[in-house]
Design a protein around this motif. Structure first.
Motif, PDB file in Angstrom:
ATOM      1  N   ARG A 196      42.301  45.441  43.074  1.00 62.67           N
ATOM      2  CA  ARG A 196      42.861  46.793  43.145  1.00 62.67           C
ATOM      3  C   ARG A 196      44.368  46.680  43.301  1.00 62.67           C
ATOM      4  N   ASP A 197      45.061  46.868  42.181  1.00 60.19           N
ATOM      5  CA  ASP A 197      46.510  46.727  42.123  1.00 60.19           C
ATOM      6  C   ASP A 197      46.906  45.369  42.701  1.00 60.19           C
ATOM      7  N   ASN A 198      47.944  45.335  43.502  1.00 56.83           N
ATOM      8  CA  ASN A 198      48.354  44.089  44.145  1.00 56.83           C
ATOM      9  C   ASN A 198      48.077  44.132  45.637  1.00 56.83           C
TER      10      ASN A 198
END
Length: 239
Positions: A196-198
């Motif tokens: 999930r994203d970074n």
């Protein structure tokens, strides 16, 4: 925050845990055998809480998932890290004794899997009450952390697991680890190996294989590509 699968075998089982965590969390590394209440216990140690999410001796395996029945709002301070509870479970002669006599008060909600040959216990602690469930150790199971996955996503992951069981002829260590690394429907946020994203990702993959009197733990850091394996041999079988 994890995804955990359990596969029974003729003389043991394979339990595999995908650890979903903040990418910035310090690196956990597999320990050598640590003596806890006369047991040799192996586990990847979390540098922050000094505990772990999965640990195993020759006779017992304990695995933690964050959250009990639903996502909760953390209300610190807590008595200590939930990761220490995993190690405390080895202080008790039986998993039933641990479940009925351990003091869970003051701890953040969690789900705990306790496995011994022929016995599979699931503990849900919601912060005020404990639910103890005995699962059929001869059946296949999968769990997903409620702190990261909504009920519909958990149900979808259970379907992926059941479809994989039907489609494979070999429920081996290599194949279940491949399932943990590849299962999904194109949505990286909810795939078994998630990202999930970074912020969050599946940072490691750990498997415990119990076969007869032998236990082997395979740990792989998926962020830093650091694999490790530890084996323990039980010389005196007590169960």
């Amino acid at each position: 925050m994890c995804t955990v699968s359990y596969l029974p075998g003729q003389s043991g089982f394979i339990l595999t845990s995908s650890r979903d965590e903040k990418i910035t969390r310090p690196i956990a590394r597999l320990s050598g055998p640590v003596i806890i209440h006369d047991r040799e216990v192996t586990f990847p140690q979390d540098p922050l809480g000094q505990g772990t999410w999965i640990a195993s001796s020759n006779t017992r395996t304990v695995c933690l998932l964050n959250g009990a029945f639903k996502n909760h709002q953390p209300r610190p301070p807590y008595k200590y890290s939930r990761g220490l509870v995993v190690l405390h479970a080895f202080d008790y002669f039986t998993i039933q004794s641990f479940a009925h006599h351990y003091d869970f008060s003051g701890l953040e909600p969690f789900t705990l899997l306790l496995v011994e040959v022929g016995e599979l216990l699931v503990l849900h602690w919601d912060g005020s009450q404990l639910l103890i469930t005995e699962k059929d150790a001869s059946r296949k199971h999968i769990w997903s952390s409620v702190t990261l996955y909504q009920p519909d996503i958990i149900a979808k992951r259970e379907k992926w697991f059941s479809d994989w069981i039907i489609s494979t002829n070999n429920l081996s260590l290599d194949n279940i680890r491949k399932f943990h690394l590849t299962a999904g429907d194109g949505d990286p946020e909810n795939a078994v190996r998630m990202r999930r994203d970074n912020l969050y990702a599946t940072v490691s993959l750990t498997s415990v294989v119990r076969s007869g009197t032998h236990m082997e733990m395979t740990y792989e850091d998926l962020i830093h590509a650091e694999p490790a394996t530890r084996s323990l041999l039980q010389h005196h079988v007590s169960n």
